[in-house]
Design a protein around this motif. Structure first.
Motif, PDB file in Angstrom:
ATOM      1  N   LYS A  64      12.778 -84.031 103.346  1.00  0.00           N
ATOM      2  CA  LYS A  64      13.402 -84.345 104.639  1.00  0.00           C
ATOM      3  C   LYS A  64      14.916 -84.101 104.642  1.00  0.00           C
ATOM      4  N   HIS A  65      15.412 -83.487 103.598  1.00  0.00           N
ATOM      5  CA  HIS A  65      16.851 -83.183 103.508  1.00  0.00           C
ATOM      6  C   HIS A  65      17.687 -84.461 103.631  1.00  0.00           C
ATOM      7  N   GLY A  66      17.277 -85.487 102.871  1.00  0.00           N
ATOM      8  CA  GLY A  66      17.954 -86.779 102.936  1.00  0.00           C
ATOM      9  C   GLY A  66      19.221 -86.834 102.104  1.00  0.00           C
ATOM     10  N   THR A 120      25.557 -87.227 105.493  1.00  0.00           N
ATOM     11  CA  THR A 120      24.311 -86.910 106.197  1.00  0.00           C
ATOM     12  C   THR A 120      24.228 -87.418 107.624  1.00  0.00           C
ATOM     13  N   GLN A 171      20.476 -89.829 109.614  1.00  0.00           N
ATOM     14  CA  GLN A 171      19.203 -89.587 110.300  1.00  0.00           C
ATOM     15  C   GLN A 171      18.138 -89.034 109.346  1.00  0.00           C
ATOM     16  N   HIS A 172      18.535 -88.078 108.511  1.00  0.00           N
ATOM     17  CA  HIS A 172      17.561 -87.491 107.580  1.00  0.00           C
ATOM     18  C   HIS A 172      17.162 -88.490 106.489  1.00  0.00           C
ATOM     19  N   GLU A 221      14.517 -90.618 108.031  1.00  0.00           N
ATOM     20  CA  GLU A 221      13.247 -89.866 108.074  1.00  0.00           C
ATOM     21  C   GLU A 221      12.603 -89.828 106.687  1.00  0.00           C
TER      22      GLU A 221
END
Ligand code: FES
Ligand code: FES
Length: 173
Positions: A106-108, A149, A152-153, A156
């Motif tokens: 999720k590209h956190g 970030t 948001q990611h 998710e």
């Protein structure tokens, strides 16, 4: 001279801790921070240090399963306890933990400096609350600062990790 010797004396204490499943017993200066012990004595540099006064959450580790800020504790306070750092999250064949996997998918993360602390916070959170809603996730993450970030990611990723970690239990129902 005697005064000089006195001022250079550093009181030490013998501690034993289990970190990521490995038992360690060693002398440490009584005023050594837990974060410094992990990084400089055990060379577990995945635990990052940002503010060093309890604000950023970068140094978060698990102490007997609870998320703590290792910059706010002395190593001697962990005597006899069980610690998990980010290095202890991967499986025995180095496969990513489901939380790490979800962050990757999720590209956190971007620079990754905050990520070890966030992963440990999320681990403790999902153990206590396996099915958090977005508000709860954001509340739990409020003690971990991320400059990259926009969160948001990360949110998710936490939702995905929670879903996957619940799956084994859902199958048993
Ligand atoms: S380095 Fe510990 S909270 Fe910032
Ligand atoms: S990913 Fe850079 S500080 Fe969080």
């Amino acid at each position: 001279m005697a005064e000089q010797e006195k001022s250079s004396f550093v009181e030490q204490s013998l501690i034993s801790v289990t970190v990521n499943g490995h038992f360690y017993e060693q002398q440490v200066p009584v005023r050594m921070l837990l974060s410094d012990f992990l990084r400089h004595e055990l060379h577990l540099t995945g635990t990052h240090v940002g503010c060093e006064h309890g604000v950023c959450g970068c140094c978060t580790v698990l102490l007997n399963g609870e998320a703590v800020r290792s910059c706010l504790m002395f190593a001697v306070q962990a005597n006899g306890m069980v610690l998990t750092t980010i290095e202890g999250m991967a499986g025995i064949h180095s496969e990513l933990h489901p939380i790490q996997q979800a962050f990757q998918e999720k590209h956190g993360l971007q620079c990754g400096f905050c990520t070890p602390g966030i992963i440990m916070t999320v681990h403790a959170m999902l153990h206590e609350h396996p099915d958090p809603d977005e508000e709860e996730i954001r509340h739990e993450l409020s003690g971990n600062l991320c400059r990259c970030t926009g969160y948001q990611h990360i949110v998710e990723a936490v939702k995905l990790a929670a879903e996957r970690l619940r799956e084994p239990y859902m199958e048993e129902d």
